[in-house]
Design an enzyme around this catalytic site. Structure first.
Site, PDB file in Angstrom:
ATOM      1  CG  ASP A 186     -20.577  20.398  11.553  1.00 40.70           C
ATOM      2  OD1 ASP A 186     -19.788  20.357  10.597  1.00 40.70           O
ATOM      3  OD2 ASP A 186     -21.733  20.857  11.469  1.00 40.70           O
ATOM      4  CD  GLU A 270     -16.309  19.194   7.923  1.00 36.31           C
ATOM      5  OE1 GLU A 270     -16.553  18.591   6.872  1.00 36.31           O
ATOM      6  OE2 GLU A 270     -17.054  20.070   8.383  1.00 36.31           O
ATOM      7  CG  ASP A 351     -25.299  22.083  12.409  1.00 35.05           C
ATOM      8  OD1 ASP A 351     -24.910  22.008  11.225  1.00 35.05           O
ATOM      9  OD2 ASP A 351     -25.884  23.080  12.872  1.00 35.05           O
TER      10      ASP A 351
END
Length: 369
Positions: A186, A270, A351
């Site tokens: 992340d 991501e 996170d």
């Protein structure tokens, strides 16, 4: 077939430096002349696509009659300027980029030349290049014998250093790795990333560390008379600071991505729009200091050469707002809340929770339960 580039420092003589400066200038000149002509054609026929397609790109040879000094430099470098312009227009017409822009003298100084009939050779700390003959380089690592040199890109930095990037081609068919060890990452503004195992990259934030020193050097530069000797000396100091920051960042990202690529068979991240994030959230300095985009590029090719995978999760996937325990989505979770709390009783660092969700979503994409 696979490609790999090797970058080395060049040490040209004074005569070679003059020829390099000529080549950089000629490449820029030819690119701008071709763009000027192409822009006129586009403005005339932009409403008639068929007529626009019939007009071919001008070639560098067209300008050598009117500008004979173009013959003094490497013709392959000029040919590559034409190819770069063609690529820029292809990207423009496909909607991937804006209309090509003219090259400025202040822009990056570089040119590319190709291997033709053995015109580029490496031997005993020297490299033979078209027009330049033998030029000294610091070859800190050997290029494997089975790697065939395809092209070379010569670049001059703002601090006056010369580098050469040697592109090679070789036979390589990576065997797909059986996926056993996986991790989710992340993006984190402060530490670069937090992984699904709770570990942080602990990025040193090199730009932030040098901010005060950089501001001081730039204030001194602003007080110098532009173009004077003292101005040039101070400009070099500012450029050296920026270069050091960039080198520190690149070194850290290379080492961190190599550790991940060696340890895991698949890495999930991501697919973030970093430019959009820096503008929308007003975190420009922090986003650009981290170099997340560069990090993912390094990670991707390091994994691919070992037959491993980089899985990109859709940027709209609610990784931060989803409970990694029960799957419930907390729509009201604000950016300032750093602890994720769920109605099911699950509590975790925001996170780490997001990294676990990214890992789970990546496993779904791979079809692994």
């Amino acid at each position: 077939m696979a490609n790999k580039a090797y970058k080395f420092r060049l040490y040209p003589t004074q005569e070679q430096e003059q020829l390099l400066a000529k080549t950089f200038g000629c490449v820029r000149f030819v690119y701008n002349k071709m763009l000027e002509e192409r822009q006129h054609i586009y403005d005339t026929f932009k409403d008639d696509k068929e007529a626009l397609k019939q007009h071919k790109f001008p070639t560098p040879a067209k300008y050598k009659k009117d500008f004979p000094w173009l013959k003094e430099v490497d013709s392959l470098a000029l040919a590559n300027a034409q190819l770069n312009l063609q690529k820029a227009f292809t990207n423009f017409f496909s909607g991937r980029a804006g209309f090509p822009k003219f090259k400025s003298r202040k822009a990056k100084q570089s040119y590319t030349t190709n291997v033709v009939n053995g015109n580029i050779k490496l031997a005993d700390g020297y490299i033979k290049l078209p027009k330049l003959k033998w030029i000294k380089l610091k070859q800190h690592r050997q290029i494997p014998v089975h790697h065939m040199i395809k092209s070379c890109t010569i670049t001059k930095t703002k601090t006056g250093k010369y580098f050469i990037s040697i592109l090679t081609e070789y036979e390589h068919q990576p065997v797909p790795k059986e996926i056993e060890n996986v991790v989710g990452l992340d993006f984190s503004m402060n530490t670069l990333y937090v992984d699904s195992e709770g570990k942080r990259a602990n990025y040193p934030r090199f730009y932030r560390q040098a901010l005060e020193k950089l501001a001081r050097a730039q204030r001194v530069l602003s007080r110098r008379r532009k173009g004077s000797n003292r101005w040039h000396k101070q400009r070099l100091k500012v450029a050296q600071l920026h270069e050091k920051i960039a080198n520190q960042r690149q070194d850290f990202l290379h080492k961190t991505s190599r550790q991940l690529a060696n340890r895991y068979d698949a890495v999930m991240i991501e697919d973030l729009n970093m430019k959009g994030m820096s503008q929308a959230l007003h975190f420009g300095q922090s986003v650009h200091d981290n170099g997340w985009g560069l990090f993912t590029t390094f990670l991707q090719y390091k994994l691919a050469e070992q037959g491993k995978k980089l899985i990109k999760i859709d940027k709209w996937f609610p990784s931060s707002k989803t409970c990694s325990c029960c799957g419930r989505v907390n729509v009201s979770l604000s950016l300032s809340e750093r602890l994720f709390r769920c109605a099911c009783g699950f509590v975790a660092d925001r996170d780490i929770n997001a990294a676990i969700n990214i890992k789970k979503e990546g496993l779904k994409q791979l079809g692994i339960a």
